[in-house]
Design a protein around this motif. Structure first.
Motif, PDB file in Angstrom:
ATOM      1  N   ALA A 257       0.832  -1.209   0.000  1.00 59.05           N
ATOM      2  CA  ALA A 257       0.000   0.000   0.000  1.00 59.05           C
ATOM      3  C   ALA A 257       0.865   1.258   0.000  1.00 59.05           C
ATOM      4  N   ALA A 258       1.962   1.233   0.757  1.00 58.20           N
ATOM      5  CA  ALA A 258       2.869   2.384   0.797  1.00 58.20           C
ATOM      6  C   ALA A 258       3.484   2.642  -0.571  1.00 58.20           C
ATOM      7  N   ILE A 259       3.785   1.584  -1.294  1.00 59.94           N
ATOM      8  CA  ILE A 259       4.371   1.729  -2.632  1.00 59.94           C
ATOM      9  C   ILE A 259       3.383   2.400  -3.580  1.00 59.94           C
ATOM     10  N   PHE A 260       2.134   1.949  -3.570  1.00 56.27           N
ATOM     11  CA  PHE A 260       1.132   2.580  -4.429  1.00 56.27           C
ATOM     12  C   PHE A 260       0.885   4.030  -4.017  1.00 56.27           C
ATOM     13  N   PHE A 261       0.904   4.281  -2.701  1.00 54.19           N
ATOM     14  CA  PHE A 261       0.738   5.653  -2.214  1.00 54.19           C
ATOM     15  C   PHE A 261       1.870   6.546  -2.722  1.00 54.19           C
ATOM     16  N   LEU A 263       3.639   6.225  -5.355  1.00 57.72           N
ATOM     17  CA  LEU A 263       3.548   6.477  -6.790  1.00 57.72           C
ATOM     18  C   LEU A 263       2.880   7.811  -7.069  1.00 57.72           C
ATOM     19  N   LYS A 264       1.876   8.144  -6.269  1.00 61.44           N
ATOM     20  CA  LYS A 264       1.150   9.394  -6.502  1.00 61.44           C
ATOM     21  C   LYS A 264       1.660  10.542  -5.642  1.00 61.44           C
ATOM     22  N   HIS A 265       1.975  10.256  -4.385  1.00 62.46           N
ATOM     23  CA  HIS A 265       2.204  11.335  -3.427  1.00 62.46           C
ATOM     24  C   HIS A 265       3.668  11.582  -3.080  1.00 62.46           C
ATOM     25  N   GLY A 266       4.560  10.648  -3.400  1.00 54.57           N
ATOM     26  CA  GLY A 266       5.964  10.853  -3.068  1.00 54.57           C
ATOM     27  C   GLY A 266       6.586  11.972  -3.882  1.00 54.57           C
ATOM     28  N   GLN A 267       7.574  12.629  -3.303  1.00 58.76           N
ATOM     29  CA  GLN A 267       8.287  13.701  -4.002  1.00 58.76           C
ATOM     30  C   GLN A 267       9.528  13.127  -4.670  1.00 58.76           C
ATOM     31  N   SER A 268       9.707  13.443  -5.928  1.00 58.34           N
ATOM     32  CA  SER A 268      10.824  12.897  -6.689  1.00 58.34           C
ATOM     33  C   SER A 268      12.160  13.204  -6.013  1.00 58.34           C
ATOM     34  N   GLY A 269      13.005  12.178  -5.921  1.00 56.24           N
ATOM     35  CA  GLY A 269      14.324  12.321  -5.324  1.00 56.24           C
ATOM     36  C   GLY A 269      14.353  12.139  -3.824  1.00 56.24           C
ATOM     37  N   GLN A 270      13.188  11.999  -3.204  1.00 51.68           N
ATOM     38  CA  GLN A 270      13.135  11.873  -1.753  1.00 51.68           C
ATOM     39  C   GLN A 270      13.099  10.410  -1.324  1.00 51.68           C
ATOM     40  N   LEU A 327       2.604  13.142   4.502  1.00 52.11           N
ATOM     41  CA  LEU A 327       1.974  13.107   3.177  1.00 52.11           C
ATOM     42  C   LEU A 327       0.579  12.493   3.232  1.00 52.11           C
ATOM     43  N   GLY A 328       0.294  11.787   4.368  1.00 50.64           N
ATOM     44  CA  GLY A 328      -1.040  11.212   4.526  1.00 50.64           C
ATOM     45  C   GLY A 328      -1.096   9.707   4.607  1.00 50.64           C
ATOM     46  N   PHE A 329       0.070   9.044   4.758  1.00 51.83           N
ATOM     47  CA  PHE A 329       0.061   7.576   4.795  1.00 51.83           C
ATOM     48  C   PHE A 329       0.456   7.042   6.165  1.00 51.83           C
TER      49      PHE A 329
END
Length: 350
Positions: A257-261, A263-270, A327-329
């Motif tokens: 679930a964290a991986i799918f989250f 995909l949308k909400h993570g900040q690139s490079g973080q 981020l909400g997870f």
């Protein structure tokens, strides 16, 4: 077959109802490296379930080294047009030449005996294999890559923090056999940063805590995996130390679930720590919980030299998950519930 186990499907459906950001994946092509592993197989099961229940029309491109093993694991999907299995070793390249939208890099040796018995492939998969995947993603138009890293990149807790935040730097002796895994994961992260800089490839890094769940492989030699196998067989739980080590854990479906989250909400490079919010424990408490659920007891036995060579020397490796929580997870399956579900499902499949 686990894809026909109703409790496992119920576990997948529960998260799919809770997390609703599935439109990101609609009509997309998603490559999963390490397809038959514990995390990779969960990701694929979830995507195929969403295709059926949500009509997402995802094309799942599963990468693995053994087609026979994959067919046995993914027989329910094998003939479906939205599922493609690609056989090959990612260290030698990617035997597929089509555009993809997302790449999930979950391919890695992840347990002590693999580290000690196959130290070269442990390193090369995390470095050469990851480089090949990142290059493929850059050349084939991927919108985002998720690289699964590990709590082990932090090394030893120097005694100056209770939990590791993403900017923590602990001690790691690079001149040991056991260092191959964390050092190569560190290099994999550095490769993500390099591709972001040179080729503009969008990469997000997830540092997973120790994971377990119903897709656990029979070859897994991690301590908790051995506890679970003993518990399912109603045998005494064998603890190969005094069990004072403190670790963060995560249920494998929460990790998916964290991986799918991300995909949308993570900040690139973080980089983001991923651990169960209710799954911090000592190794002894973990063994005692499994023994209680199994109706057995804990016994102590020191490991042999080959086994010990693959063990982590970390005595306190707890993850601070505040960054991804903001981020909400939150991965909030409690430890006992996750262990109970894992044992029931694995027992039904035995």
């Amino acid at each position: 077959m686990i894809t026909e186990n109703q409790e496992y499907l119920t576990e997948l459906k529960a998260w799919s109802e809770r997390y609703q950001d599935w439109d990101l994946l609609r009509d997309q092509s998603i490559m999963v490296a390490g397809a038959t592993g514990m995390i990779g197989s969960s990701l694929i099961d979830w995507l195929m379930l969403l295709n059926e229940k949500k009509g997402l029309n995802c094309r799942v491109v599963a990468l693995g080294r053994n087609a026979g093993k994959a067919r046995a694991r993914f027989g329910s999907y094998w003939e479906k047009p939205e599922f493609v299995f690609v056989e090959g070793d990612i260290n030698e390249g990617i035997a597929y030449d089509q555009p993809i939208d997302y790449l999930l890099q979950a391919a890695s040796n992840t347990h002590p005996l693999a580290y000690s018995n196959f130290p070269i492939s442990t390193i090369t998969t995390n470095v050469i294999g990851t480089n090949n995947l990142l290059n493929y993603a850059a050349e084939h138009g991927a919108k985002r890559v998720i690289f699964l890293s590990s709590v082990e990149v932090y090394g030893e807790n120097r005694g100056d923090t209770e939990k590791f935040k993403e900017d923590y730097l602990g001690y790691l002796d690079c001149n040991t056999l056991r260092a191959g895994y964390p050092e190569s994961k560190r290099t994999g992260e550095a490769l993500c940063q390099a591709y972001l800089k040179e080729k503009g490839l969008d990469c997000v890094i997830l540092r997973l805590s120790r994971a377990f769940g119903p897709t656990l492989l029979t070859s897994d030699s991690k301590a908790l995996s051995q506890f679970l196998k003993k518990g399912i067989a109603h045998e005494d739980i064998v603890l190969k130390s005094q069990g004072k080590q403190q670790y963060s854990y995560i249920y494998s479906l929460d990790a998916a679930a964290a991986i799918f989250f991300a995909l949308k909400h993570g900040q690139s490079g973080q980089a983001y720590n991923v651990a169960g919010s209710k799954c911090d424990t000592t190794l002894r408490e973990l063994a005692e919980t499994v023994a209680r659920l199994a109706g057995t007891r804990v016994v102590f036995d020191l490991p042999d030299q080959a086994e010990a060579a693959g063990y982590s020397t970390a005595t306190k490796a707890l993850l601070d998950t505040g960054k991804i929580a903001r981020l909400g997870f939150s991965a909030d399956t409690d430890l006992e519930s996750a262990l109970t579900a894992t044992m029931r499902i694995l027992a039904a499949l035995a």
